[in-house]
Write a protein that holds these residues in place. Structure first.
Motif, PDB file in Angstrom:
ATOM      1  N   THR A  51      -1.592 -68.576  80.045  1.00 23.03           N
ATOM      2  CA  THR A  51      -0.603 -68.096  81.020  1.00 23.03           C
ATOM      3  C   THR A  51      -0.816 -68.805  82.363  1.00 23.03           C
ATOM      4  N   CYS A 174      -3.225 -58.255  79.588  1.00 27.14           N
ATOM      5  CA  CYS A 174      -2.666 -58.817  78.374  1.00 27.14           C
ATOM      6  C   CYS A 174      -2.977 -57.854  77.238  1.00 27.14           C
ATOM      7  N   THR A 181       2.249 -59.382  78.478  1.00 31.28           N
ATOM      8  CA  THR A 181       1.445 -59.700  79.653  1.00 31.28           C
ATOM      9  C   THR A 181       2.131 -59.151  80.889  1.00 31.28           C
TER      10      THR A 181
END
Ligand code: ZN
Ligand code: ZN
Length: 343
Positions: A51, A174, A181
């Protein structure tokens, strides 16, 4: 005619405790999830996360959580509330075992408060909508080390929507294996919404921020202890400078009602449960720090006023800096007026 009137004065501090407990302990995004790992600097050990908001945020203080959420809870888990005390898996890692109860509590609230401000606005609105139109609310705060209390109409609370510039921290949760998320911070600006209350005839003088722990420990309320913020505006503006580098509170958008928020059906159930608990307050008290009911065993009672209850000594201690301003001995027992409350 009048005998039920006192019943309709809601205590805002107590209502905040109950709403927060009932919301967080059944939060759909985290329902039955167990904490697997916490990371601040460096990468997660148990999972490789790409991410960008996380990997590129190494320059500002950050905290990330990995949760494992069962696809189907066991029968025994099904009705268990999610709490800081049952957030760890059956075999926690060495790092998780080192977390103190207070750290676990902060992590629990930080995760559940992602995008929490609009949910909490909507929740309070659903709750107040369950009461008659002219229901009053008692607002209690501590200002300059002295208690302040006034009563106003619940329907006169205002929604204050503002922008925070450059939030000082980033947090990320997460949830696996569903792989959702949630991120707080990490953008140049973020929206934040709070509730404003005012004594009859004055401007907003008191702020209620029910999702303050999304910013971590700086979002703890009175004297850095409580799990939400209920305080005078001047104190709240000081607090905002800990959330972010800037804010536009002075140009905030003020409104009476919020349109629908995510998870509305669930929030309506939370509001209903909270109303029931408020209604049963004489027989089923709650912890003055976390809002928990006595589950299986009775809560401990403040020995001075006999009126406040707690899960344990830690929660009494956490609530005492606020409660001491409102803790008064029952008149008939006013023998040792200087003693500090204990169990
Ligand atoms: Zn408690
Ligand atoms: Zn007391």
């Amino acid at each position: 005619m009048d005998h039920n009137y006192a019943d309709t004065v809601l205590d805002l501090y107590d209502i905040a405790l109950l709403l927060n407990y009932e919301r967080a302990s059944t939060e759909p995004r985290f329902r039955h999830a167990k904490l697997r790992e916490v990371a601040t600097t460096g990468d997660f050990k148990t999972v490789r996360l790409l991410t960008p908001a996380w990997t590129e945020a190494a320059a500002i203080p950050r905290v990330g959580f990995i949760f494992d959420k069962p696809l189907k809870p066991t029968h025994a888990e099904k009705d268990e509330p999610d709490l800081p005390t049952n957030m760890l898996p059956a075999s926690p890692s060495v790092d998780l075992r080192k977390l103190t109860p207070t750290e676990l509590e902060t992590h629990y609230w930080q995760a559940r408060n992602h995008d929490g401000c609009y949910r909490t606005m909507a929740l309070l609105q659903h709750f107040i909508d369950l009461f008659p139109e002219f229901t009053r609310v008692r607002v209690r705060t501590v200002e300059n080390n002295a208690p302040r209390s006034y009563t106003t109409l619940a329907n006169e609370r205002l929604i204050v929507e503002m922008k925070l510039a450059s939030p000082r921290t980033l947090s990320m949760s997460c949830v696996l294996p569903v792989n959702t998320t949630c991120i707080t911070g990490g953008e140049p600006t973020m929206d934040h919404a709070i509730l404003g209350f005012s004594a009859p005839g004055s401007d907003i003088d008191t702020i209620l921020d029910l999702s303050s722990l999304q910013f971590g420990d700086v979002g703890r309320g009175h004297k850095g202890r409580s799990l939400f913020v209920l305080e005078p505006v001047s104190q709240y503006l000081d607090r905002l400078s800990k959330y972010a580098e800037g804010h536009n509170y002075d140009q905030a958008k003020i409104s009476m009602r919020i349109n629908d928020a995510p998870d509305s059906e669930w929030l309506k159930e939370v509001a209903q449960r909270t109303k029931l608990r408020w209604h049963n307050r004489a027989t089923d008290p709650w912890c003055g720090h976390c809002g928990a009911p006595g589950r299986g065993q009775p809560l401990k009672r403040c020995s001075k006023c006999q009126n406040a209850h707690y899960c344990n000594a830690d929660h009494q201690q956490a609530a005492w800096t606020f409660h001491k301003h409102f803790c008064t001995e029952p008149k008939a027992k006013n023998l040792h007026s200087s003693k500090k409350a204990s169990f």
